[in-house]
Design a protein around this motif. Structure first.
Motif, PDB file in Angstrom:
ATOM      1  N   ALA A   1       0.819  -1.218   0.000  1.00 44.22           N
ATOM      2  CA  ALA A   1       0.000   0.000   0.000  1.00 44.22           C
ATOM      3  C   ALA A   1       0.844   1.257   0.000  1.00 44.22           C
ATOM      4  N   SER A   2       2.055   1.157   0.523  1.00 47.34           N
ATOM      5  CA  SER A   2       2.921   2.339   0.592  1.00 47.34           C
ATOM      6  C   SER A   2       4.023   2.312  -0.462  1.00 47.34           C
ATOM      7  N   CYS A   3       3.975   1.330  -1.368  1.00 57.67           N
ATOM      8  CA  CYS A   3       4.993   1.252  -2.412  1.00 57.67           C
ATOM      9  C   CYS A   3       4.803   2.360  -3.438  1.00 57.67           C
ATOM     10  N   PRO A   4       5.888   2.857  -4.001  1.00 58.01           N
ATOM     11  CA  PRO A   4       5.787   3.936  -4.995  1.00 58.01           C
ATOM     12  C   PRO A   4       5.235   3.428  -6.314  1.00 58.01           C
TER      13      PRO A   4
ATOM     14  N   ASP B   1       8.962  -4.270  -4.723  1.00 58.38           N
ATOM     15  CA  ASP B   1       9.123  -3.044  -3.938  1.00 58.38           C
ATOM     16  C   ASP B   1       8.816  -3.279  -2.461  1.00 58.38           C
ATOM     17  N   ALA B   2       7.993  -4.287  -2.179  1.00 61.16           N
ATOM     18  CA  ALA B   2       7.642  -4.588  -0.790  1.00 61.16           C
ATOM     19  C   ALA B   2       8.716  -5.407  -0.087  1.00 61.16           C
ATOM     20  N   PHE B   3       9.754  -5.824  -0.815  1.00 63.29           N
ATOM     21  CA  PHE B   3      10.809  -6.620  -0.194  1.00 63.29           C
ATOM     22  C   PHE B   3      11.663  -5.792   0.765  1.00 63.29           C
ATOM     23  N   THR B   4      11.856  -4.519   0.459  1.00 60.85           N
ATOM     24  CA  THR B   4      12.740  -3.684   1.283  1.00 60.85           C
ATOM     25  C   THR B   4      12.317  -3.648   2.741  1.00 60.85           C
ATOM     26  N   PRO B   5      11.037  -3.336   3.061  1.00 57.94           N
ATOM     27  CA  PRO B   5      10.655  -3.354   4.479  1.00 57.94           C
ATOM     28  C   PRO B   5      10.707  -4.748   5.098  1.00 57.94           C
TER      29      PRO B   5
ATOM     30  N   GLY C   1      13.073  -5.619   8.343  1.00 55.87           N
ATOM     31  CA  GLY C   1      12.518  -6.240   9.535  1.00 55.87           C
ATOM     32  C   GLY C   1      13.010  -7.663   9.761  1.00 55.87           C
ATOM     33  N   ASN C   2      13.993  -8.094   8.954  1.00 56.89           N
ATOM     34  CA  ASN C   2      14.551  -9.437   9.061  1.00 56.89           C
ATOM     35  C   ASN C   2      13.464 -10.502   8.892  1.00 56.89           C
ATOM     36  N   ASN C   3      12.554 -10.240   7.950  1.00 51.86           N
ATOM     37  CA  ASN C   3      11.402 -11.114   7.759  1.00 51.86           C
ATOM     38  C   ASN C   3      11.352 -11.773   6.387  1.00 51.86           C
ATOM     39  N   LEU C   4      12.474 -11.808   5.679  1.00 51.94           N
ATOM     40  CA  LEU C   4      12.472 -12.403   4.343  1.00 51.94           C
ATOM     41  C   LEU C   4      13.641 -13.361   4.191  1.00 51.94           C
ATOM     42  N   CYS C   5      13.324 -14.603   3.845  1.00 51.94           N
ATOM     43  CA  CYS C   5      14.337 -15.619   3.578  1.00 51.94           C
ATOM     44  C   CYS C   5      14.190 -16.111   2.138  1.00 51.94           C
TER      45      CYS C   5
END
Length: 283
Positions: free
Chosen positions: A213-216, A227-231, A235-239
């Protein structure tokens, strides 16, 4: 867990056939490409599927609807095998559809599934990306079960091709499910964080919708899932996990041909004749 299959693209690489036939309906032997995704989901216990379609892709909906007249004809002719082949398409599955009014990118299309997903985890799939020999869905689920985090599929490539892909940095080369520490879209060879790329799709927590929702919106008017991968990374939430099996890009002419050949080689009724034909070509 649920699944979202994105089918809104224009498939310009496969023109002119995709002017009227969705690339997701292009056949791999006698089944459309999308059905390989549905089968993989079914085999791993995922029954609730939302398919995001675009204009002119109603044939996908029709494929997963009943054809009563055809079923009755096959039944009366005692063609049980053929009857099973068309009724198994929707058996034990809850497949629904939503129309993508505008082609505004993978992030926009994924966000259309927010109400459908609710508070569940979900898998995003692209039907032109098929894995032969191993279950793509099971590999994502196993990785998520082990880590408890969102998972993206990865593969190692020739580093000279990094400018073609979204490249990732990882925390541990020896880990089966390493943390993703960086994502760079189509970098130069001097700026790539590794020789490992993101192949598309993934398994995500529902919270990714807040990030989407906040992606450019990019200059081409599109929003991207990546684009949502950065947050998630912050947050150390992507493997990630290196996907096993033969990956085929059915959305390209060469990948489409390879997919049909490999599928035929796994069919006991076709394999011997196909091998004999290939040998006769004397290539």
């Amino acid at each position: 867990m649920k699944a979202v299959i994105l089918c809104g693209g224009l498939a310009t690489r496969m023109l002119p056939i995709t002017k009227t036939i969705p690339k997701e309906m292009l056949p791999v032997l006698t089944r459309p490409a999308i059905d390989y995704c549905i089968e993989d989901l079914r085999n791993n216990g995922i029954k609730d599927v939302l398919v995001v379609i675009g204009r002119g892709k109603e044939s996908i909906e029709n494929y997963y609807d009943r054809n009563i007249e055809l079923e009755d004809r096959l039944k009366s002719s005692n063609k049980i095998k053929e009857l099973e082949s068309i009724t198994s398409q929707y058996k034990d599955m809850n497949i629904s559809f939503i129309r993508q009014i505008e082609a505004k990118g993978t992030g926009y299309a994924t966000n259309l599934a927010r109400n459908f997903v609710g508070n569940d985890h979900f898998i995003v799939m692209f039907p032109d990306d098929i894995i032969i020999g191993d279950s793509f869905v099971k590999q994502l689920i196993d990785a998520h079960t082990t880590t408890g985090r969102s998972i993206i599929p990865l593969k190692k490539i020739n580093i000279e091709e990094c400018h073609k892909y979204g490249m990732v940095g990882i925390s541990d080369n020896n880990s089966k499910y390493p943390n993703i520490t960086e994502f760079v879209e189509k970098p130069s060879i001097n700026n790539t964080p590794s020789d490992i790329c993101y192949t598309g799709s993934g398994l995500f927590a529902h919270t990714i919708f807040d990030h989407l929702a906040s992606c450019p919106t990019h200059t081409n008017g599109e929003q991207y899932l990546t684009d949502a991968f950065t947050p998630l990374i912050q947050g150390n939430n992507l493997c990630g996990t290196i996907i096993q099996g033969t990956r085929l890009d059915i959305g390209s002419p060469l990948g489409f041909v390879k997919g049909n050949i490999l599928a035929a080689l796994q069919d006991n009724d076709l394999k011997a004749d196909l091998v004999e034909f290939i040998k006769s070509l004397n290539i």
